[in-house]
Design an enzyme around this catalytic site. Structure first.
Site, PDB file in Angstrom:
ATOM      1  N   GLY A 197      -4.556  -2.260   5.180  1.00 39.73           N
ATOM      2  CA  GLY A 197      -3.987  -3.323   4.773  1.00 39.73           C
ATOM      3  C   GLY A 197      -4.486  -4.801   5.156  1.00 39.73           C
ATOM      4  O   GLY A 197      -4.694  -5.532   4.154  1.00 39.73           O
ATOM      5  N   ARG A 198      -4.902  -4.990   6.393  1.00 35.42           N
ATOM      6  CA  ARG A 198      -5.439  -5.990   6.945  1.00 35.42           C
ATOM      7  C   ARG A 198      -6.869  -6.382   6.417  1.00 35.42           C
ATOM      8  O   ARG A 198      -7.756  -7.163   6.597  1.00 35.42           O
ATOM      9  CB  ARG A 198      -5.227  -6.189   8.454  1.00 35.42           C
ATOM     10  CG  ARG A 198      -5.806  -4.937   9.162  1.00 35.42           C
ATOM     11  CD  ARG A 198      -5.464  -4.945  10.422  1.00 35.42           C
ATOM     12  NE  ARG A 198      -5.901  -3.820  11.460  1.00 35.42           N
ATOM     13  CZ  ARG A 198      -5.143  -2.675  11.296  1.00 35.42           C
ATOM     14  NH1 ARG A 198      -4.132  -2.606  10.619  1.00 35.42           N
ATOM     15  NH2 ARG A 198      -5.588  -1.707  12.048  1.00 35.42           N
ATOM     16  N   LYS A 249       9.783   0.175  13.662  1.00 33.43           N
ATOM     17  CA  LYS A 249      10.341   0.397  12.244  1.00 33.43           C
ATOM     18  C   LYS A 249      11.326   1.442  12.502  1.00 33.43           C
ATOM     19  O   LYS A 249      12.400   1.503  11.790  1.00 33.43           O
ATOM     20  CB  LYS A 249       9.319   0.647  11.499  1.00 33.43           C
ATOM     21  CG  LYS A 249       8.286  -0.327  11.144  1.00 33.43           C
ATOM     22  CD  LYS A 249       7.370   0.244   9.915  1.00 33.43           C
ATOM     23  CE  LYS A 249       6.242  -0.754   9.737  1.00 33.43           C
ATOM     24  NZ  LYS A 249       4.927  -0.145   8.958  1.00 33.43           N
ATOM     25  N   GLU A 307      10.999  -4.579   3.851  1.00 36.30           N
ATOM     26  CA  GLU A 307      10.702  -5.983   3.647  1.00 36.30           C
ATOM     27  C   GLU A 307      10.429  -6.105   2.079  1.00 36.30           C
ATOM     28  O   GLU A 307      11.292  -6.827   1.372  1.00 36.30           O
ATOM     29  CB  GLU A 307       9.750  -6.776   4.319  1.00 36.30           C
ATOM     30  CG  GLU A 307      10.075  -7.024   5.895  1.00 36.30           C
ATOM     31  CD  GLU A 307       9.358  -5.839   6.770  1.00 36.30           C
ATOM     32  OE1 GLU A 307       9.212  -4.973   6.396  1.00 36.30           O
ATOM     33  OE2 GLU A 307       9.118  -6.229   7.868  1.00 36.30           O
ATOM     34  N   GLU A 364      -3.832  -6.346  15.195  1.00 32.83           N
ATOM     35  CA  GLU A 364      -3.243  -4.953  14.792  1.00 32.83           C
ATOM     36  C   GLU A 364      -4.464  -3.977  14.781  1.00 32.83           C
ATOM     37  O   GLU A 364      -4.392  -2.711  15.008  1.00 32.83           O
ATOM     38  CB  GLU A 364      -2.803  -5.149  13.332  1.00 32.83           C
ATOM     39  CG  GLU A 364      -1.907  -4.151  13.046  1.00 32.83           C
ATOM     40  CD  GLU A 364      -1.174  -4.282  11.718  1.00 32.83           C
ATOM     41  OE1 GLU A 364       0.288  -4.248  11.757  1.00 32.83           O
ATOM     42  OE2 GLU A 364      -1.916  -4.546  10.644  1.00 32.83           O
ATOM     43  N   LYS A 378       0.889  -1.184  -0.216  1.00 36.39           N
ATOM     44  CA  LYS A 378      -0.145  -0.169   0.179  1.00 36.39           C
ATOM     45  C   LYS A 378       0.974   1.231  -0.018  1.00 36.39           C
ATOM     46  O   LYS A 378       0.777   2.022  -0.815  1.00 36.39           O
ATOM     47  CB  LYS A 378      -0.909  -0.019   1.321  1.00 36.39           C
ATOM     48  CG  LYS A 378      -1.776   1.188   1.398  1.00 36.39           C
ATOM     49  CD  LYS A 378      -2.691   1.164   2.604  1.00 36.39           C
ATOM     50  CE  LYS A 378      -3.406   2.464   2.855  1.00 36.39           C
ATOM     51  NZ  LYS A 378      -4.396   2.406   4.014  1.00 36.39           N
ATOM     52  N   HIS A 423      -2.329 -32.885  19.870  1.00 43.53           N
ATOM     53  CA  HIS A 423      -1.055 -33.597  20.310  1.00 43.53           C
ATOM     54  C   HIS A 423      -0.176 -32.402  20.814  1.00 43.53           C
ATOM     55  O   HIS A 423       1.201 -33.008  21.027  1.00 43.53           O
ATOM     56  CB  HIS A 423      -0.599 -34.754  19.489  1.00 43.53           C
ATOM     57  CG  HIS A 423      -1.576 -35.840  19.047  1.00 43.53           C
ATOM     58  ND1 HIS A 423      -1.999 -36.799  19.657  1.00 43.53           N
ATOM     59  CD2 HIS A 423      -2.549 -35.425  17.878  1.00 43.53           C
ATOM     60  CE1 HIS A 423      -2.949 -37.544  19.099  1.00 43.53           C
ATOM     61  NE2 HIS A 423      -3.288 -36.701  18.000  1.00 43.53           N
TER      62      HIS A 423
HETATM   63  O1  F6P Z   1       2.722  -3.746   9.926  1.00 42.32           O
HETATM   64  C1  F6P Z   1       2.194  -2.764   9.632  1.00 42.32           C
HETATM   65  C2  F6P Z   1       1.765  -2.482   8.416  1.00 42.32           C
HETATM   66  O2  F6P Z   1       1.279  -1.311   8.170  1.00 42.32           O
HETATM   67  C3  F6P Z   1       0.511  -3.478   8.070  1.00 42.32           C
HETATM   68  O3  F6P Z   1      -0.791  -2.810   8.472  1.00 42.32           O
HETATM   69  C4  F6P Z   1       0.442  -3.639   6.600  1.00 42.32           C
HETATM   70  O4  F6P Z   1      -0.509  -4.537   6.124  1.00 42.32           O
HETATM   71  C5  F6P Z   1       1.800  -4.362   6.446  1.00 42.32           C
HETATM   72  O5  F6P Z   1       2.449  -3.173   7.111  1.00 42.32           O
HETATM   73  C6  F6P Z   1       2.488  -3.546   5.033  1.00 42.32           C
HETATM   74  O6  F6P Z   1       2.290  -2.414   4.664  1.00 42.32           O
HETATM   75  P1  F6P Z   1       2.428  -1.893   2.991  1.00 42.32           P
HETATM   76  O7  F6P Z   1       1.206  -2.639   2.406  1.00 42.32           O
HETATM   77  O8  F6P Z   1       2.218  -0.544   3.182  1.00 42.32           O
HETATM   78  O9  F6P Z   1       3.714  -2.508   2.419  1.00 42.32           O
END
Ligand code: F6P
Length: 538
Positions: free
Chosen positions: A259-260, A502, A204, A345, A198, A376
């Site tokens: 995002g979620r 972060k 990452e 979250e 987003k 188990h």
């Molecule tokens: O972990 C924080 C967060 O902002 C989530 O809410 C989101 O889904 C994820 O990082 C990835 O963010 P982006 O889509 O901006 O890469």
């Protein structure tokens, strides 16, 4: 504001009083022969049984009355109307608009948005077709959190039904093991990468994207060939084109999609590629059916509300610290993780939307696993541990494999676990199973074989694991989280809690990567970095 706070305190008091009173003996509630019927609700192939929760009509009526005074219906209508429900970020939360069918009556202010969503869907379909025509057989989704878990959950659930010659892979973690484990099996000429972010600024995803590009170049693809293998899904299209993604490969979505809550948006593009747009629309339809239900069903039969109430009863009434999601279907293995992000979250917060400390606990720790395997592992603690852990069981009635006896055994196991959690076993019953009830060793053993019982669970039985029921299930959980958040006074759509780590990572990375030590860190953190540096230089 203080009136609202008073109402929330009243709700918490109601839940505590119920937990200590009529809700204390779950088994006694089953004296009502109609209990199973009263507390189960079905929406489009998704049957939810709340009978093993400590609900009764008095509690629901009193909670509904407080919900009315807390203007919960208005809160729902604000969501559907695209009003600002995410005050700290000044945004609406438009995920329900994403699943409004083309023929639906769209609120006046959202008509343009909705037209844009339909246009993006067409763009997704066309791009998926072009990639397949160009010989792309594997689409790798590079994204994390909400830009990973939704498509991953749905893909893994339906993978056996992917269109011929189309597969998905997912890389979320910045851990190089994750990317290399996927790249190792890819033919670069038959692969493409979806940069799903987003913000288009997530460490990452950017790092994985750069490494994937370097890998393609190292395998002899020229710049243009690489660009043709990149797709971006983002709310910041300009950042994607600056990064090198061709404009016709950029799929947008609105900043007002969290995002979620984004699997319904262009974030679902890999699903369109893997399954075709019709099945993606079925996912949206399943979610839309829930939107209609939550909007129109009276609170007494409203699954969004009842699920939220159950969660609040666990946390604020009984004080249960966690909630386990146990899926009895290997295809749904990702669901606990998905719900963990959605719930923790969204509602894992200590202050309300005005910044005032909450006077009651917020989201539980959500965790879980796949049955029967986890029977188990952690079920020992679920049955006899000192913490009561409410469980959500999830399974499907029909399966596509050819081993029906396995499925009967699977479902029998799930039903047995829920029944055992409820029923328990008394000391007298345990002792009666001993040969010599006077033997001290037998007495000690019997005491260890007591199950307190009275432990709550929800069972969700899908007709089948298919796009529509998955949409229904996911949307139900979204509404549960939103309604629970509003009842607690939380803004479920921000996530400031992920920021600090972060920021500190940004400060530490140059030092970790071999640069000068950074002042101002505690001695433990400094010792870790120095030990890592020393180990790396050996
Ligand atoms: O972990 C924080 C967060 O902002 C989530 O809410 C989101 O889904 C994820 O990082 C990835 O963010 P982006 O889509 O901006 O890469």
């Amino acid at each position: 504001m203080s009136r609202e706070r008073d109402l929330r305190l009243d709700l918490a008091e109601l839940l505590r009083t119920h937990a200590a009173g009529p809700g204390a003996d779950l088994r006694a509630l089953f004296a009502d022969p109609r209990r199973a019927e009263r507390w189960s609700v079905e929406i489009g192939g998704c049957w939810v049984d709340l009978a093993k929760q400590a609900l009764n009509d008095d509690l629901v009526a009193a909670a509904a009355e407080l919900a009315g005074r807390l203007r919960l219906h208005e809160a729902l209508e604000q969501l559907f109307a695209g009003e600002i429900v995410n005050a700290s970020e000044g945004r609406a939360a438009l995920h329900t608009l994403l699943r409004m069918p083309p023929q639906a009556a769209i609120p006046a202010g959202l008509v343009q948005h909705h037209a844009g969503i339909q246009a993006t869907l067409s763009q997704m379909e066309a791009l998926a077709g072009r990639l397949a025509d160009a010989g792309i057989e594997v689409l790798v989704n590079l994204g994390i959190g909400g830009s990973d878990l939704g498509p991953r959950l749905v893909y893994e659930a339906l993978a056996a039904e992917a269109l011929p010659g189309r597969r998905l892979r997912f890389v979320a973690n910045v851990d190089g093991n994750a990317l290399e484990a996927v790249l190792r099996h890819l033919d670069p000429r038959r692969s493409a990468f979806v940069l799903a972010s987003k913000s288009f600024g997530t460490q990452e995803t950017r790092m994985n994207a750069l490494s994937a590009i370097a890998w393609m170049r190292a395998h002899g693809l020229d710049k243009e060939e690489v660009a043709q293998r990149l797709v971006a899904v983002t709310a910041r299209p300009a950042a994607a084109t600056t990064f090198g993604v061709p404009p016709e490969h950029v799929l947008g979505f609105d900043e007002a999609i969290g995002g979620r809550y984004s699997v319904w948006s262009a974030i679902g593009f890999p699903l369109v590629y893997a399954f075709g747009v019709e099945r993606f629309r079925a996912l949206l339809d399943g979610a839309h059916a829930v939107d209609q239900h939550v909007r129109t069903a009276p609170w007494e039969r409203n699954l969004g509300f009842l699920l939220a109430l159950v969660d609040l009863l666990h946390r604020c009434g009984f004080g249960h610290p966690s909630h386990a999601v146990v899926v009895y279907d290997e295809r749904l293995a990702r669901l606990p993780e998905y719900l963990q992000q959605l719930e923790m979250e969204s509602n894992g917060k200590s202050v309300d939307a005005h910044g005032t400390p909450l006077p009651f606990p917020s989201a539980p720790v959500v965790w879980g696993g796949v049955g029967t395997s986890v029977q188990h592992a952690f079920f020992q603690a679920l049955h006899q541990g000192t913490d009561v852990v409410p469980v959500s069981f999830v399974a499907a009635a029909h399966v596509e494999h050819s081993l029906p006896a396995h499925h009967d055994a699977l479902i029998a196991n799930m039903a047995a676990q829920a029944a055992a959690l409820l029923r328990g076993r008394s000391y007298a019953e345990a002792l009666a199973q001993e040969r010599d009830a006077a033997d001290p060793a037998a007495i000690a053993r019997a005491r260890q074989r007591v199950f307190a019982g009275n432990r709550p669970s929800t069972t969700i039985l899908l007709d089948r694991v298919e796009p529509r029921t998955l949409g229904t299930l996911i949307a139900l959980m979204e509404h549960k989280v939103y309604l629970a958040g509003r009842l607690l006074g939380i803004n479920s759509f921000d996530q400031w809690g992920v920021e600090l780590g972060k920021e500190i990572c940004g400060e530490l990375l140059p030092w970790v990567a071999g640069g000068a030590p950074v002042a101002g860190f505690d001695s433990s953190t400094a010792a870790l970095v120095e030990r890592y540096r020393a180990a790396r230089s050996r």
